[in-house]
Enzyme design. Structure first.
Site, PDB file in Angstrom:
ATOM      1  N   ASN A  10     -35.984 -29.174  91.375  1.00  0.00           N
ATOM      2  CA  ASN A  10     -35.151 -30.436  90.849  1.00  0.00           C
ATOM      3  C   ASN A  10     -34.735 -30.043  89.277  1.00  0.00           C
ATOM      4  OD1 ASN A  10     -34.711 -32.689  88.846  1.00  0.00           O
ATOM      5  ND2 ASN A  10     -35.291 -34.221  90.609  1.00  0.00           N
ATOM      6  N   LYS A  13     -36.036 -32.116  86.198  1.00  0.00           N
ATOM      7  CA  LYS A  13     -37.455 -31.954  85.983  1.00  0.00           C
ATOM      8  C   LYS A  13     -37.672 -30.501  85.270  1.00  0.00           C
ATOM      9  CE  LYS A  13     -39.427 -34.508  89.612  1.00  0.00           C
ATOM     10  NZ  LYS A  13     -40.455 -34.521  90.798  1.00  0.00           N
ATOM     11  N   ASP A  70     -45.490 -35.536  90.585  1.00  0.00           N
ATOM     12  CA  ASP A  70     -44.975 -36.484  91.581  1.00  0.00           C
ATOM     13  C   ASP A  70     -45.330 -37.910  90.812  1.00  0.00           C
ATOM     14  OD1 ASP A  70     -44.474 -36.973  94.291  1.00  0.00           O
ATOM     15  OD2 ASP A  70     -46.234 -38.327  94.321  1.00  0.00           O
ATOM     16  N   SER A  71     -44.048 -38.671  91.237  1.00  0.00           N
ATOM     17  CA  SER A  71     -43.963 -39.986  90.589  1.00  0.00           C
ATOM     18  C   SER A  71     -43.384 -41.132  91.533  1.00  0.00           C
ATOM     19  CB  SER A  71     -43.025 -39.813  89.175  1.00  0.00           C
ATOM     20  OG  SER A  71     -41.870 -39.542  89.842  1.00  0.00           O
ATOM     21  N   PHE A 152     -32.012 -43.043  86.628  1.00  0.00           N
ATOM     22  CA  PHE A 152     -31.767 -42.809  88.129  1.00  0.00           C
ATOM     23  C   PHE A 152     -32.657 -43.721  88.972  1.00  0.00           C
ATOM     24  CE2 PHE A 152     -35.647 -40.425  89.133  1.00  0.00           C
ATOM     25  CZ  PHE A 152     -36.085 -40.359  87.957  1.00  0.00           C
ATOM     26  N   TYR A 154     -34.992 -46.154  90.261  1.00  0.00           N
ATOM     27  CA  TYR A 154     -35.246 -47.594  90.263  1.00  0.00           C
ATOM     28  C   TYR A 154     -35.058 -48.192  88.850  1.00  0.00           C
ATOM     29  CZ  TYR A 154     -37.580 -46.952  94.826  1.00  0.00           C
ATOM     30  OH  TYR A 154     -38.165 -46.828  95.851  1.00  0.00           O
ATOM     31  N   LYS A 173     -36.267 -43.975  76.470  1.00  0.00           N
ATOM     32  CA  LYS A 173     -36.929 -43.929  77.881  1.00  0.00           C
ATOM     33  C   LYS A 173     -38.058 -42.877  77.786  1.00  0.00           C
ATOM     34  CE  LYS A 173     -36.949 -43.395  82.655  1.00  0.00           C
ATOM     35  NZ  LYS A 173     -36.296 -42.629  83.937  1.00  0.00           N
TER      36      LYS A 173
HETATM   37  P1  IMP Z   1     -40.628 -37.290  93.139  1.00  0.00           P
HETATM   38  O1  IMP Z   1     -41.653 -37.469  91.968  1.00  0.00           O
HETATM   39  O2  IMP Z   1     -39.446 -36.309  92.963  1.00  0.00           O
HETATM   40  O3  IMP Z   1     -41.517 -37.107  94.426  1.00  0.00           O
HETATM   41  O4  IMP Z   1     -39.845 -38.805  93.410  1.00  0.00           O
HETATM   42  C1  IMP Z   1     -39.979 -39.874  92.742  1.00  0.00           C
HETATM   43  C2  IMP Z   1     -39.332 -41.180  92.961  1.00  0.00           C
HETATM   44  O5  IMP Z   1     -39.632 -42.078  92.357  1.00  0.00           O
HETATM   45  C3  IMP Z   1     -37.751 -41.002  92.733  1.00  0.00           C
HETATM   46  O6  IMP Z   1     -37.149 -40.478  93.897  1.00  0.00           O
HETATM   47  C4  IMP Z   1     -37.237 -42.382  92.369  1.00  0.00           C
HETATM   48  O7  IMP Z   1     -37.133 -43.119  93.370  1.00  0.00           O
HETATM   49  C5  IMP Z   1     -38.797 -42.907  91.714  1.00  0.00           C
HETATM   50  N1  IMP Z   1     -38.953 -42.688  90.407  1.00  0.00           N
HETATM   51  C6  IMP Z   1     -39.507 -41.899  89.549  1.00  0.00           C
HETATM   52  N2  IMP Z   1     -39.697 -41.765  88.371  1.00  0.00           N
HETATM   53  C7  IMP Z   1     -38.563 -42.696  88.030  1.00  0.00           C
HETATM   54  C8  IMP Z   1     -38.017 -43.158  86.832  1.00  0.00           C
HETATM   55  O8  IMP Z   1     -37.903 -42.642  85.763  1.00  0.00           O
HETATM   56  N3  IMP Z   1     -37.012 -44.110  87.154  1.00  0.00           N
HETATM   57  C9  IMP Z   1     -36.550 -44.495  88.298  1.00  0.00           C
HETATM   58  N4  IMP Z   1     -36.911 -44.176  89.474  1.00  0.00           N
HETATM   59  C10 IMP Z   1     -37.959 -43.089  89.400  1.00  0.00           C
END
Ligand code: IMP
Length: 193
Positions: A10, A13, A70-71, A152, A154, A173
């Site tokens: 990504n 990131k 991861d988030s 992006f 949510y 943010k």
């Molecule tokens: P990953 O960490 O790339 O596995 O995906 C985390 C998912 O959580 C993202 O696709 C978003 O849907 C959501 N997400 C994580 N951080 C944020 C943020 O800062 N804003 C909005 N959505 C988030």
């Protein structure tokens, strides 16, 4: 300069990690830059487990300092959903659909029961294979419609006070966000070694 691999392809990131870690003397490169082509299944039940799964997959190939994150979003009225399924909630990767599902499920839920938080977990594995975990939380509540054009995922439905996180500037943010907090915790640790 010391080198660290980000276990992700990504670009957003990568930019965030580079910006925070370059001043500390770390060059962050993506696994893709090094031709490491692994994409493990995120089978963990927590953000910490999934970030560790991603970091280990790359560390086990490169044996170099590696970091992964991861988030996701936890909504209290939905028992913590979408949680670790945030990126693929409702069986789709379409953010618009994710937001529509959450708003629909919260129809009729009063303000004080709409509490939610973003969570970010970062796993850092050092050269000798020791693992370190850092987390950050960003508290808010789910709004009633999509608002704002920044951010992006949510962000358009995640309200902090009177504005959504999609109405914040990136700097605003980052200063409060889950990922900003977890990244600053990682950078504090790296400064201390
Ligand atoms: P990953 O960490 O790339 O596995 O995906 C985390 C998912 O959580 C993202 O696709 C978003 O849907 C959501 N997400 C994580 N951080 C944020 C943020 O800062 N804003 C909005 N959505 C988030």
């Amino acid at each position: 300069m010391k080198r660290m691999i980000l276990a992700s392809s990504n670009q957003n990131k990568l930019r965030e990690f580079k910006e925070i870690l370059a001043p500390l003397g770390w060059e962050v490169v993506s696994q893709h830059d090094l031709g490491i082509d692994v994409d493990p299944d995120e089978t963990g039940t927590t953000f910490e487990e999934n970030s560790a799964i991603k970091a280990r997959a790359v560390y086990n190939i490169a044996h170099l300092p590696t970091v992964a994150d991861d988030s996701g979003l936890e909504v209290d009225a939905l028992g913590g959903e979408p949680g670790v399924y945030s990126a693929r909630y409702g069986g789709t990767r379409d953010d618009k659909v994710h937001n529509r599902i959450v708003l629909k499920k919260l129809e009729g839920v009063p303000d004080d029961k709409r509490t939610a938080r973003f969570i970010a977990a970062i796993t850092y594995i050092d050269e000798s294979g020791r693992e370190y975990s850092f987390t950050g939380k960003f508290e808010g509540r789910i709004g009633y419609s999509e608002r704002g054009k920044n951010g992006f995922g949510y962000d358009p439905i995640f309200m902090v006070g009177d504005i959504s996180s999609a109405e914040m500037t990136p700097e605003e943010k980052n200063s409060q966000s889950h990922r900003g907090k977890a990244l600053r915790a990682l950078s504090e640790y790296l400064k201390s070694i």
